[in-house]
Motif scaffolding. Structure first.
Motif, PDB file in Angstrom:
ATOM      1  N   LEU A   1       0.827  -1.208   0.000  1.00 36.06           N
ATOM      2  CA  LEU A   1       0.000   0.000   0.000  1.00 36.06           C
ATOM      3  C   LEU A   1       0.862   1.259   0.000  1.00 36.06           C
ATOM      4  CD1 LEU A   1      -2.796  -1.058   2.533  1.00 36.06           C
ATOM      5  CD2 LEU A   1      -3.034  -0.770   0.066  1.00 36.06           C
ATOM      6  N   TRP A   2       1.923   1.253   0.810  1.00 35.36           N
ATOM      7  CA  TRP A   2       2.827   2.400   0.819  1.00 35.36           C
ATOM      8  C   TRP A   2       3.450   2.605  -0.555  1.00 35.36           C
ATOM      9  CZ3 TRP A   2       3.187   6.398   3.794  1.00 35.36           C
ATOM     10  CH2 TRP A   2       2.839   6.313   5.139  1.00 35.36           C
ATOM     11  N   THR A   3       3.839   1.520  -1.190  1.00 35.53           N
ATOM     12  CA  THR A   3       4.438   1.626  -2.523  1.00 35.53           C
ATOM     13  C   THR A   3       3.444   2.183  -3.523  1.00 35.53           C
ATOM     14  OG1 THR A   3       5.933  -0.231  -2.090  1.00 35.53           O
ATOM     15  CG2 THR A   3       5.546   0.349  -4.391  1.00 35.53           C
ATOM     16  N   SER A   4       2.231   1.637  -3.538  1.00 39.08           N
ATOM     17  CA  SER A   4       1.224   2.068  -4.513  1.00 39.08           C
ATOM     18  C   SER A   4       0.850   3.533  -4.325  1.00 39.08           C
ATOM     19  CB  SER A   4      -0.023   1.185  -4.416  1.00 39.08           C
ATOM     20  OG  SER A   4       0.239  -0.121  -4.867  1.00 39.08           O
ATOM     21  N   PHE A   5       0.484   3.908  -3.117  1.00 38.19           N
ATOM     22  CA  PHE A   5      -0.014   5.260  -2.888  1.00 38.19           C
ATOM     23  C   PHE A   5       1.120   6.283  -2.811  1.00 38.19           C
ATOM     24  CE2 PHE A   5      -3.672   2.777  -1.614  1.00 38.19           C
ATOM     25  CZ  PHE A   5      -4.721   3.532  -2.092  1.00 38.19           C
ATOM     26  N   GLY A   6       2.252   5.902  -2.217  1.00 39.50           N
ATOM     27  CA  GLY A   6       3.360   6.841  -2.124  1.00 39.50           C
ATOM     28  C   GLY A   6       3.935   7.191  -3.481  1.00 39.50           C
ATOM     29  N   VAL A   7       4.218   6.168  -4.283  1.00 42.45           N
ATOM     30  CA  VAL A   7       4.770   6.426  -5.614  1.00 42.45           C
ATOM     31  C   VAL A   7       3.743   7.118  -6.496  1.00 42.45           C
ATOM     32  CG1 VAL A   7       5.805   5.368  -7.657  1.00 42.45           C
ATOM     33  CG2 VAL A   7       6.351   4.470  -5.392  1.00 42.45           C
ATOM     34  N   SER A   8       2.464   6.767  -6.335  1.00 36.63           N
ATOM     35  CA  SER A   8       1.417   7.403  -7.147  1.00 36.63           C
ATOM     36  C   SER A   8       1.313   8.897  -6.849  1.00 36.63           C
ATOM     37  CB  SER A   8       0.072   6.725  -6.890  1.00 36.63           C
ATOM     38  OG  SER A   8       0.078   5.390  -7.338  1.00 36.63           O
ATOM     39  N   LEU A   9       1.400   9.271  -5.579  1.00 32.06           N
ATOM     40  CA  LEU A   9       1.348  10.691  -5.228  1.00 32.06           C
ATOM     41  C   LEU A   9       2.516  11.460  -5.833  1.00 32.06           C
ATOM     42  CD1 LEU A   9       0.194  10.657  -1.491  1.00 32.06           C
ATOM     43  CD2 LEU A   9      -0.986  11.745  -3.407  1.00 32.06           C
ATOM     44  N   ILE A  10       3.710  10.898  -5.717  1.00 30.19           N
ATOM     45  CA  ILE A  10       4.889  11.574  -6.266  1.00 30.19           C
ATOM     46  C   ILE A  10       4.799  11.653  -7.782  1.00 30.19           C
ATOM     47  CG2 ILE A  10       7.400  11.489  -6.452  1.00 30.19           C
ATOM     48  CD1 ILE A  10       7.449  10.037  -3.774  1.00 30.19           C
ATOM     49  N   ALA A  11       4.403  10.536  -8.416  1.00 32.20           N
ATOM     50  CA  ALA A  11       4.311  10.513  -9.867  1.00 32.20           C
ATOM     51  C   ALA A  11       3.249  11.487 -10.370  1.00 32.20           C
ATOM     52  CB  ALA A  11       4.004   9.098 -10.355  1.00 32.20           C
ATOM     53  N   ALA A  12       2.113  11.585  -9.678  1.00 31.30           N
ATOM     54  CA  ALA A  12       1.074  12.519 -10.088  1.00 31.30           C
ATOM     55  C   ALA A  12       1.549  13.963  -9.954  1.00 31.30           C
ATOM     56  CB  ALA A  12      -0.186  12.299  -9.256  1.00 31.30           C
ATOM     57  N   GLY A  13       2.311  14.254  -8.891  1.00 27.01           N
ATOM     58  CA  GLY A  13       2.854  15.605  -8.744  1.00 27.01           C
ATOM     59  C   GLY A  13       3.828  15.963  -9.844  1.00 27.01           C
ATOM     60  N   VAL A  14       4.731  15.042 -10.177  1.00 25.52           N
ATOM     61  CA  VAL A  14       5.698  15.298 -11.245  1.00 25.52           C
ATOM     62  C   VAL A  14       4.983  15.408 -12.591  1.00 25.52           C
ATOM     63  CG1 VAL A  14       7.669  14.330 -12.488  1.00 25.52           C
ATOM     64  CG2 VAL A  14       7.588  14.215  -9.994  1.00 25.52           C
ATOM     65  N   ALA A  15       4.009  14.523 -12.832  1.00 27.75           N
ATOM     66  CA  ALA A  15       3.260  14.590 -14.085  1.00 27.75           C
ATOM     67  C   ALA A  15       2.507  15.910 -14.209  1.00 27.75           C
ATOM     68  CB  ALA A  15       2.285  13.414 -14.167  1.00 27.75           C
ATOM     69  N   SER A  16       1.965  16.423 -13.100  1.00 32.02           N
ATOM     70  CA  SER A  16       1.254  17.701 -13.136  1.00 32.02           C
ATOM     71  C   SER A  16       2.195  18.845 -13.473  1.00 32.02           C
ATOM     72  CB  SER A  16       0.578  17.964 -11.795  1.00 32.02           C
ATOM     73  OG  SER A  16      -0.369  16.963 -11.497  1.00 32.02           O
ATOM     74  N   LEU A  17       3.393  18.835 -12.889  1.00 30.29           N
ATOM     75  CA  LEU A  17       4.364  19.891 -13.154  1.00 30.29           C
ATOM     76  C   LEU A  17       4.808  19.880 -14.608  1.00 30.29           C
ATOM     77  CD1 LEU A  17       6.288  22.141 -12.281  1.00 30.29           C
ATOM     78  CD2 LEU A  17       7.898  20.373 -11.539  1.00 30.29           C
ATOM     79  N   PHE A  18       5.254  18.723 -15.078  1.00 29.14           N
ATOM     80  CA  PHE A  18       5.726  18.647 -16.453  1.00 29.14           C
ATOM     81  C   PHE A  18       4.570  18.742 -17.449  1.00 29.14           C
ATOM     82  CE2 PHE A  18       9.421  16.962 -14.275  1.00 29.14           C
ATOM     83  CZ  PHE A  18      10.463  17.547 -14.999  1.00 29.14           C
ATOM     84  N   GLY A  19       3.384  18.276 -17.026  1.00 29.16           N
ATOM     85  CA  GLY A  19       2.221  18.431 -17.891  1.00 29.16           C
ATOM     86  C   GLY A  19       1.884  19.887 -18.128  1.00 29.16           C
TER      87      GLY A  19
END
Length: 282
Positions: A65-83
């Motif tokens: 759960l930590w892997t799924s939600f933690g990495v997803s939060l970071i990835a969504a933040g980076v995707a939002s910035l570069f998006g």
């Protein structure tokens, strides 16, 4: 409810059939959304609250759960910035191949997730085109949580781009010129003039990218390595439970993911609503 209250609730429309449309909407949501989720929660609750807490605190489940939600939060933040950057370039600049690049943004939508996972694993493996250059530097992407991050940014970027791109197109360039005329620096113009109307769209893209990333399976399992306590994601753990005929265990993990996802998305929506009230954009 009185007749007057009902007619205030019913909004005027050029199309008739309010009752039929509302009934169809409620029926659709009930059968397609609420009924399956209710069955999921009912199945998980069969072991009681103690059993659910025991499953949630299991070391392997907690790590997934930590892997799924933690990495997803970071990835969504980076995707939002570069998006945001990609959307700005595609909207405000004209260059050769712009339409081709704009079409490539939607590629993760059409590409099967398994194909994306295999392609990313081939690129970032130690002997891959990109991984072979990173390996001497001590950077290992494939078969690590970093590989999961790369895959989730890949599938989340289109959401971030497409939600903010129309908002950028609506901002008149005269606003930037007026800000410069008043003596504002470029960074002050970006912070005070451009970001406020774009913030709701950025948050929407973040929420969509996060929601897609949490449940992503096909593009992750090929590059994650799927090592328990290291790079194992919660959806894979659900599949493992199902293959072992542990249906209750699978539904418990799914229910925990549902609760965390709902709480996170609710918080994001509250922040988005606050930003709209704060900056006056709807």
């Amino acid at each position: 409810m009185s007749s007057a209250s009902f007619w205030r609730f019913k909004q005027s429309s050029v199309l008739p059939g309010f009752g039929i449309a509302l009934g169809y909407t409620l029926l659709y949501l009930g059968l397609i959304v609420l009924l399956p989720l209710g069955a999921l929660v009912a199945k998980a609750s069969s072991i009681g609250l103690t059993g659910i807490l025991s499953a949630a605190t299991d070391p392997r489940v907690s790590a997934a759960l930590w892997t799924s939600f933690g990495v997803s939060l970071i990835a969504a933040g980076v995707a939002s910035l570069f998006g945001l950057l990609v959307a700005w370039v595609l909207t405000r600049y004209d260059f050769p191949g712009r339409k081709l690049v704009d079409a490539m943004v939607d590629l993760p939508f059409a590409l099967p997730t398994a194909v994306a996972g295999i392609a990313l694993a081939a690129l970032y493996a130690p002997n891959g085109w990109i991984g072979s250059f990173l390996e001497p530097l001590g950077i290992k992407v494939a078969y690590t949580p970093l590989g999961i991050f790369v895959a989730l940014v890949f599938i989340g970027l289109p959401f971030a781009v497409r939600t903010v791109q129309p908002l950028i197109a609506e901002i008149e360039s005269e606003l930037e010129e007026a800000s410069a005329t008043l003596g504002a620096s470029r960074w002050r113009t970006v912070w005070s003039v451009l970001l406020p109307p774009l913030l709701p769209g950025v948050l929407t893209g973040f929420a969509l990218a996060f929601a897609r990333s949490v449940g992503e399976y096909g593009s992750v399992i090929f590059i994650a390595g799927n090592l328990p306590y290291v790079s194992e994601i919660a959806p894979l753990l659900i599949v493992i439970k199902l293959s072992e005929y542990d249906y209750t265990g699978a539904t418990v993990i799914a229910t925990i993911m549902l609760a965390i996802s709902f709480s996170t998305l609710l918080l994001i929506n509250l922040i988005q609503a606050w930003s709209r009230r704060r900056f006056g954009y709807v």
